[in-house]
Design an enzyme around this catalytic site. Structure first.
Site, short mmCIF file in Angstrom:
data_model
loop_
_atom_site.label_atom_id
_atom_site.label_comp_id
_atom_site.label_asym_id
_atom_site.label_seq_id
_atom_site.Cartn_x
_atom_site.Cartn_y
_atom_site.Cartn_z
N THR A 170 -5.94 17.92 -3.00
CA THR A 170 -6.68 18.82 -2.09
C THR A 170 -7.51 17.93 -1.16
OG1 THR A 170 -8.68 18.95 -3.43
CG2 THR A 170 -6.97 20.56 -3.93
N TYR A 195 -21.93 14.31 -10.31
CA TYR A 195 -20.74 15.17 -10.43
C TYR A 195 -20.39 15.38 -11.90
CZ TYR A 195 -16.02 17.00 -9.55
OH TYR A 195 -14.88 17.79 -9.52
N ASP A 245 -15.89 32.47 0.34
CA ASP A 245 -16.12 31.08 0.72
C ASP A 245 -17.36 31.03 1.61
OD1 ASP A 245 -14.04 28.48 0.56
OD2 ASP A 245 -15.70 28.29 1.96
N ILE A 249 -6.09 16.44 -8.44
CA ILE A 249 -5.29 17.46 -7.76
C ILE A 249 -5.30 17.18 -6.25
CG2 ILE A 249 -5.00 19.95 -7.44
CD1 ILE A 249 -4.89 18.95 -10.43
N ASN A 261 -15.29 28.77 -8.72
CA ASN A 261 -14.54 27.55 -8.43
C ASN A 261 -15.15 26.69 -7.32
OD1 ASN A 261 -11.86 26.00 -8.01
ND2 ASN A 261 -12.18 27.04 -6.05
N LYS A 276 -20.46 18.90 -14.04
CA LYS A 276 -19.28 19.47 -14.69
C LYS A 276 -19.46 19.56 -16.21
CE LYS A 276 -16.90 20.24 -10.93
NZ LYS A 276 -16.62 21.62 -10.50
P1 NAP Z 1 -11.84 21.75 -1.73
O1 NAP Z 1 -10.46 21.81 -1.18
O2 NAP Z 1 -12.86 20.87 -1.11
O3 NAP Z 1 -12.38 23.24 -1.83
C1 NAP Z 1 -13.68 23.52 -2.23
C2 NAP Z 1 -14.06 24.87 -1.71
O4 NAP Z 1 -15.39 25.19 -2.17
C3 NAP Z 1 -14.09 24.92 -0.19
O5 NAP Z 1 -13.47 26.11 0.24
C4 NAP Z 1 -15.58 24.91 0.11
O6 NAP Z 1 -15.92 25.56 1.30
C5 NAP Z 1 -16.13 25.68 -1.06
N1 NAP Z 1 -17.56 25.45 -1.20
C6 NAP Z 1 -18.22 24.26 -1.26
N2 NAP Z 1 -19.54 24.47 -1.35
C7 NAP Z 1 -19.73 25.81 -1.37
C8 NAP Z 1 -20.86 26.66 -1.43
N3 NAP Z 1 -22.09 26.15 -1.51
N4 NAP Z 1 -20.67 27.98 -1.42
C9 NAP Z 1 -19.43 28.51 -1.33
N5 NAP Z 1 -18.31 27.77 -1.24
C10 NAP Z 1 -18.46 26.44 -1.26
O7 NAP Z 1 -11.81 21.30 -3.25
P2 NAP Z 1 -10.86 21.65 -4.48
O8 NAP Z 1 -10.22 20.40 -4.90
O9 NAP Z 1 -10.07 22.87 -4.22
O10 NAP Z 1 -12.01 21.95 -5.57
C11 NAP Z 1 -12.22 23.21 -6.15
C12 NAP Z 1 -12.97 23.00 -7.46
O11 NAP Z 1 -12.18 22.19 -8.32
C13 NAP Z 1 -14.32 22.29 -7.33
O12 NAP Z 1 -15.24 22.88 -8.20
C14 NAP Z 1 -13.99 20.87 -7.78
O13 NAP Z 1 -15.12 20.20 -8.29
C15 NAP Z 1 -12.97 21.15 -8.84
N6 NAP Z 1 -12.09 20.03 -9.17
C16 NAP Z 1 -11.23 19.52 -8.26
C17 NAP Z 1 -10.41 18.46 -8.62
C18 NAP Z 1 -9.42 17.84 -7.67
O14 NAP Z 1 -8.79 16.83 -8.05
N7 NAP Z 1 -9.22 18.37 -6.48
C19 NAP Z 1 -10.49 17.93 -9.91
C20 NAP Z 1 -11.37 18.49 -10.81
C21 NAP Z 1 -12.17 19.54 -10.44
P3 NAP Z 1 -15.81 24.81 2.73
O15 NAP Z 1 -14.39 24.85 3.10
O16 NAP Z 1 -16.70 25.61 3.58
O17 NAP Z 1 -16.34 23.42 2.52
#
Ligand code: NAP
Length: 255
Positions: A197, A162, A38, A195, A91, A166
């Site tokens: 989060t 976004y 991370d 999801i 991810n 994707k």
């Molecule tokens: P999240 O809780 O915000 O987690 C994202 C993680 O990515 C965080 O740990 C963040 O670090 C890290 N990150 C962001 N920028 C980064 C960088 N430049 N280098 C390294 N790490 C980085 O979001 P999530 O919902 O788990 O999302 C994970 C993935 O799923 C993403 O690609 C998102 O687009 C995708 N997604 C999510 C959903 C949803 O509904 N949640 C739906 C479709 C797709 P920090 O903690 O330091 O910010």
């Protein structure tokens, strides 16, 4: 009974919270040794502590996926610690509100916000794949899963950067699957729906009722639901699965 990933080694980006953390915990529970990466050291360390507490093996790595040097060091740290890299889950990602793009139509997105979105969500995935593919070719195979989104499958008003990032991840996934099939490397994408989060808090606060009305199962998904798909995709049970996108969305895209 042996875990689904017994004896395998894995690298997961964005594993300091959310979907990445849930996947790291499941991978470890299924027998993998996990490199938890991370950009924030604290998040990665917390995930590793949770894995260790549950009796698993993990290593924390701090890396920003937009920085080629960080990405190269991240992959070599995982390989130095574990000897090889069987599974990689790319991810890490950000949402529009994190770069000042929320609520903006295509022509209104600030250029720096558009650039940052593509740098993290698309180029970041490519940089990781580049380093992972190099290692996996050397060792004769592996499995990569990239986090796309249902936003990688259709347009969504006010989310153009976004959505573009994707769709790009889906394209990278399909292309790499074709190119590296002969090297024994499988490449797939997971497409989460909505999801629960930190990432979705802002969107749900603004238009949660409207979104919920469009989800046939009438509830948001949990990070563990995505983790289950990624775990299966990285396991030998998915040996013939490559080049494909896998929605986990409570039937949101089924209509
Ligand atoms: P999240 O809780 O915000 O987690 C994202 C993680 O990515 C965080 O740990 C963040 O670090 C890290 N990150 C962001 N920028 C980064 C960088 N430049 N280098 C390294 N790490 C980085 O979001 P999530 O919902 O788990 O999302 C994970 C993935 O799923 C993403 O690609 C998102 O687009 C995708 N997604 C999510 C959903 C949803 O509904 N949640 C739906 C479709 C797709 P920090 O903690 O330091 O910010």
């Amino acid at each position: 009974m042996a875990g689904m990933l017994e004896g395998k080694t894995a690298l997961i980006t964005g594993a300091g919270r959310g979907i990445g953390r849930a996947t790291a915990l499941l991978f470890a529970a299924e027998g993998a040794r996990v490199a938890v990466a991370d950009q924030m050291a604290e998040g990665a360390a917390e995930t590793v502590a949770l894995i260790n507490k549950a009796g698993g093996q993990a290593l924390a790595i701090t890396a920003d996926v937009t920085k080629p040097g960080d990405v190269a060091s991240m992959v070599s740290a995982a390989v130095s610690a574990f000897g090889r890299l069987d599974c990689a889950f790319n991810n890490a990602g950000i949402a529009g509100y994190q770069v000042g793009g929320a609520g903006k139509k295509t022509a209104d997105w600030p250029e720096d916000a558009f650039d940052r979105m593509i740098a993290v969500n698309l180029k970041g995935v490519w940089l990781c794949m580049r380093a992972e593919l190099e290692q996996m070719q050397k060792q004769g195979g592996g499995a990569i899963v990239n986090t796309a989104s249902i936003a990688g499958l259709f347009g969504i008003p006010t989310s153009s950067a976004y959505v573009a990032s994707k769709h790009g991840v889906v394209g990278l996934t399909r292309t790499a699957a074709l190119e590296y099939a002969e090297n024994g490397i499988r490449v797939n994408a997971v497409c989460p729906g909505f999801i629960e989060t930190d990432m979705t808090k802002d969107t749900m606060a603004r238009r949660g009722a409207q979104i919920m009305a469009g989800i046939p199962v009438k509830r948001m998904g949990m990070p563990q639901h995505i983790a289950e798909m990624v775990c299966w995709l990285c396991s030998d049970r998915a040996a013939y699965v490559t080049g494909s996108t896998h929605t986990v969305d409570g039937a949101y895209t089924a209509a």
